[in-house]
Scaffold this active site. Structure first.
Site, PDB file in Angstrom:
ATOM      1  CB  SER A 172      -0.921   0.006   1.228  1.00 38.84           C
ATOM      2  OG  SER A 172      -0.173  -0.167   2.413  1.00 38.84           O
TER       3      SER A 172
ATOM      4  CG  ASN B 169      -3.686  -5.183  12.825  1.00 40.15           C
ATOM      5  OD1 ASN B 169      -3.102  -5.032  11.743  1.00 40.15           O
ATOM      6  ND2 ASN B 169      -4.070  -6.361  13.286  1.00 40.15           N
TER       7      ASN B 169
ATOM      8  CG  HIS C 200     -42.740  22.086 -10.674  1.00 43.22           C
ATOM      9  ND1 HIS C 200     -42.911  20.751 -10.400  1.00 43.22           N
ATOM     10  CD2 HIS C 200     -43.496  22.755  -9.761  1.00 43.22           C
ATOM     11  CE1 HIS C 200     -43.746  20.610  -9.383  1.00 43.22           C
ATOM     12  NE2 HIS C 200     -44.113  21.818  -8.961  1.00 43.22           N
TER      13      HIS C 200
ATOM     14  CE  LYS D 131     -20.342  26.602 -25.972  1.00 45.71           C
ATOM     15  NZ  LYS D 131     -20.280  25.220 -26.459  1.00 45.71           N
TER      16      LYS D 131
ATOM     17  CG  ASN E 226     -17.629  25.869 -22.994  1.00 46.44           C
ATOM     18  OD1 ASN E 226     -18.669  26.329 -23.455  1.00 46.44           O
ATOM     19  ND2 ASN E 226     -16.746  25.222 -23.719  1.00 46.44           N
TER      20      ASN E 226
ATOM     21  CD  GLU F  28     -19.924  22.452 -18.242  1.00 47.33           C
ATOM     22  OE1 GLU F  28     -20.280  21.572 -19.026  1.00 47.33           O
ATOM     23  OE2 GLU F  28     -19.208  23.412 -18.601  1.00 47.33           O
TER      24      GLU F  28
ATOM     25  CE1 TYR G 287      -6.131  -3.662   9.079  1.00 51.41           C
ATOM     26  CE2 TYR G 287      -5.197  -5.836   8.694  1.00 51.41           C
ATOM     27  CZ  TYR G 287      -5.363  -4.525   8.312  1.00 51.41           C
ATOM     28  OH  TYR G 287      -4.783  -4.068   7.164  1.00 51.41           O
TER      29      TYR G 287
ATOM     30  CD  GLN H  49      -2.631  -2.602   2.208  1.00 47.35           C
ATOM     31  OE1 GLN H  49      -1.971  -2.861   3.197  1.00 47.35           O
ATOM     32  NE2 GLN H  49      -2.337  -3.084   1.014  1.00 47.35           N
TER      33      GLN H  49
ATOM     34  CE  LYS I  58      -4.141   2.768   5.125  1.00 45.14           C
ATOM     35  NZ  LYS I  58      -5.027   1.562   5.120  1.00 45.14           N
TER      36      LYS I  58
HETATM   37  N1  ARG Z   1      -1.090  -1.386   5.378  1.00 41.37           N
HETATM   38  C1  ARG Z   1      -1.968  -1.988   6.319  1.00 41.37           C
HETATM   39  C2  ARG Z   1      -3.352  -1.311   6.231  1.00 41.37           C
HETATM   40  O1  ARG Z   1      -3.446  -0.316   5.641  1.00 41.37           O
HETATM   41  C3  ARG Z   1      -1.463  -1.817   7.706  1.00 41.37           C
HETATM   42  C4  ARG Z   1      -1.969  -2.827   8.656  1.00 41.37           C
HETATM   43  C5  ARG Z   1      -1.456  -4.162   8.297  1.00 41.37           C
HETATM   44  N2  ARG Z   1      -1.714  -5.111   9.280  1.00 41.37           N
HETATM   45  C6  ARG Z   1      -1.593  -6.430   9.042  1.00 41.37           C
HETATM   46  N3  ARG Z   1      -1.861  -7.231  10.021  1.00 41.37           N
HETATM   47  N4  ARG Z   1      -1.220  -6.872   7.895  1.00 41.37           N
HETATM   48  O2  ARG Z   1      -4.352  -1.788   6.724  1.00 41.37           O
END
Ligand code: ARG
Length: 462
Positions: free
Chosen positions: A26, A113, A159, A286, A288, A293, A320, A325, A328
């Protein structure tokens, strides 16, 4: 640090498959958490030293190592490694590089975690504060525009048909109300974001004598999460933020739609500044309204992120799971999009120029004072349903005659209603008379709009 270092490598006998390495990594998108990750780690190290798990000099070396890593990242000198999976392990590996054995002690009593949940909450809390600042600016810009136009007349629509005359200031204040509620929702969401997960470790807590209250105080959390399983696993705070962001985008999208319509040749109610518009590569005439938009268009992705996060969470057993992951990118993109949209709307509303004559003419052409005439007849003792009918026939007649209501003669007006109609009818048939008479709390009269603006200034908390 050797290329095949993995903080969790101990139990493994073969290297990670190359594809799996990048599939599970990640770091390409979570590196933006580095500041909050380091803040959290410093608070953790400080606490470990206070409770005697780290020696004072170990704490000092860890903290200064983390600070120099922060600087390396700020300066663009840090090498992010996909084989180190995520922001947490990249920073930890570098810490061990810089400080040797002592760096390996930082992760005592902690897991990624509870670390990632903490980072995300810290990050989102700062993002909310930034968004609140921008929301406050937009709220003020709305009031600045409204202040110029407590008496400016425009047609109000239902309307998308001309309904009744309103003041432009009153119209702007409607958007103010929506955005103020959004700001309150952000504030409320922040309360549930601002709770500390750290100390939950992987899921069950830790055997070390940690002091979570100390960490919470250092990081500015209002509370410590009560349950370790919940704290490492639920992402409802991120979902809630995306729900708030979706509502805000919904408001901004509706508003943008209006700006696009009003900026068209057909309405011509407003002029958007050249610097907020673009041209066409083929049609030279034009100009725009790309910015509103795009605000309208970007709304879709934020709604999508909300749905993505809800779906991400819906089948996860405690505690968890790596699924999380995936929280994000939707969260980050929602924050980024909303931030840009607030900036765009502030610029647009600040710079737009209403075309007062066009607005007035549209209100006048649309028989916008028909309800006022009906109300007038009611005051002359006609039952409202009869008055409604009489005015309907009057409007049909005026359309045939190509006249506006205030251009009809007293005789013509009487023909469709009652002999009781007298000269005073012309006061209510004018646009000014119409808006002036809606003079109660929440109404469109210039007097009420001025009072509402004065109250509104004080209601902005951000
Ligand atoms: N990159 C992981 C996440 O965003 C961090 C936590 C990973 N924990 C694990 N037990 N693999 O969730």
């Amino acid at each position: 640090m050797s290329q095949d270092f993995k903080p969790w490598g101990g139990r493994f006998s073969e290297a990670t498959d190359q594809f799996v390495e990048s599939f599970t990594a990640s770091v390409t998108f979570d590196q933006r958490l580095y500041h909050h990750d380091i803040r959290g780690s410093i608070a953790h190290a400080n606490m470990l030293a206070k409770v005697g798990v780290l020696k004072p000099d170990e704490r000092t070396r860890i903290v200064s190592g983390l600070q120099s890593i922060h600087k390396e990242i700020d300066d663009g000198k840090f090498t992010w490694r996909v084989d180190l999976e995520d922001v947490h392990m990249n920073i930890e590996a570098r810490l061990i590089d810089l400080t040797g054995e002592v760096g390996k002690k930082l992760h005592t009593g902690r897991s990624r975690n509870d670390q990632v949940a903490t980072d995300l909450r810290l990050y989102l809390r700062d993002a909310i504060d930034d968004l609140q600042g921008r929301t406050g600016q937009l709220l003020n810009v709305i009031l600045d525009q409204a202040q110029q136009h407590p008496e400016t007349i425009m047609p109000g629509f239902t309307h998308l048909q001309t309904a009744q005359p309103i003041t432009f200031g009153h119209h702007l204040l409607a958007w103010f109300e929506m955005l103020l509620r959004d700001s309150e929702r952000l504030e409320d969401c922040r309360r549930r974001v601002n709770v500390l997960p750290l100390g939950s470790a992987a899921l069950a807590g830790t055997t070390f004598p940690i002091n979570r209250q100390l960490v919470a105080e250092e990081l500015g959390f209002d509370a410590v999460a009560e349950n370790s399983l919940d704290a490492v696993s639920d992402r409802d705070f991120a979902i809630e933020f995306c729900a708030v962001a979706s509502l805000m985008m919904n408001h901004m999208s509706r508003w943008s739609e209006e700006l696009v319509l009003w900026n068209s040749q057909q309405f011509a109610f407003i002029e958007l500044p050249d610097r907020f518009c673009t041209g066409s590569s083929i049609m030279p005439q034009k100009k725009n309204p790309d910015v509103p938009e795009l605000v309208r268009g970007k709304t879709g992705r934020v709604f999508g992120h909300l749905m993505a996060l809800l779906t991400l969470m819906k089948a996860q057993p405690l505690a968890y799971n790596k699924d999380n992951q995936e929280d994000k990118e939707p969260l980050f993109d929602s924050i980024d999009t909303l931030r840009d949209v607030l900036t765009a709307m502030t610029g647009l509303i600040d710079a737009m120029k209403p075309n007062i004559d066009a607005m007035r003419k549209a209100a006048n052409d649309g028989f916008a004072t028909a309800t006022d005439l009906a109300d007038y007849l009611v005051r002359k003792d006609m039952p409202f349903r009869d008055a409604h009918e009489a005015v309907g026939r009057t409007v049909a007649y005026a359309i045939d005659e190509q006249k506006s209501l205030d251009e009809l003669t007293l005789e013509e007006l009487r023909k469709f209603s009652t002999e009781a109609v007298d000269d005073s009818v012309f006061d209510v048939l004018t646009l000014e008379g119409s808006v002036r008479s809606r003079n109660h709390f929440g109404g469109t009269s210039p007097e009420q709009v001025r009072a509402a603006i004065a109250r509104a200034r004080k209601r902005i908390k951000v």
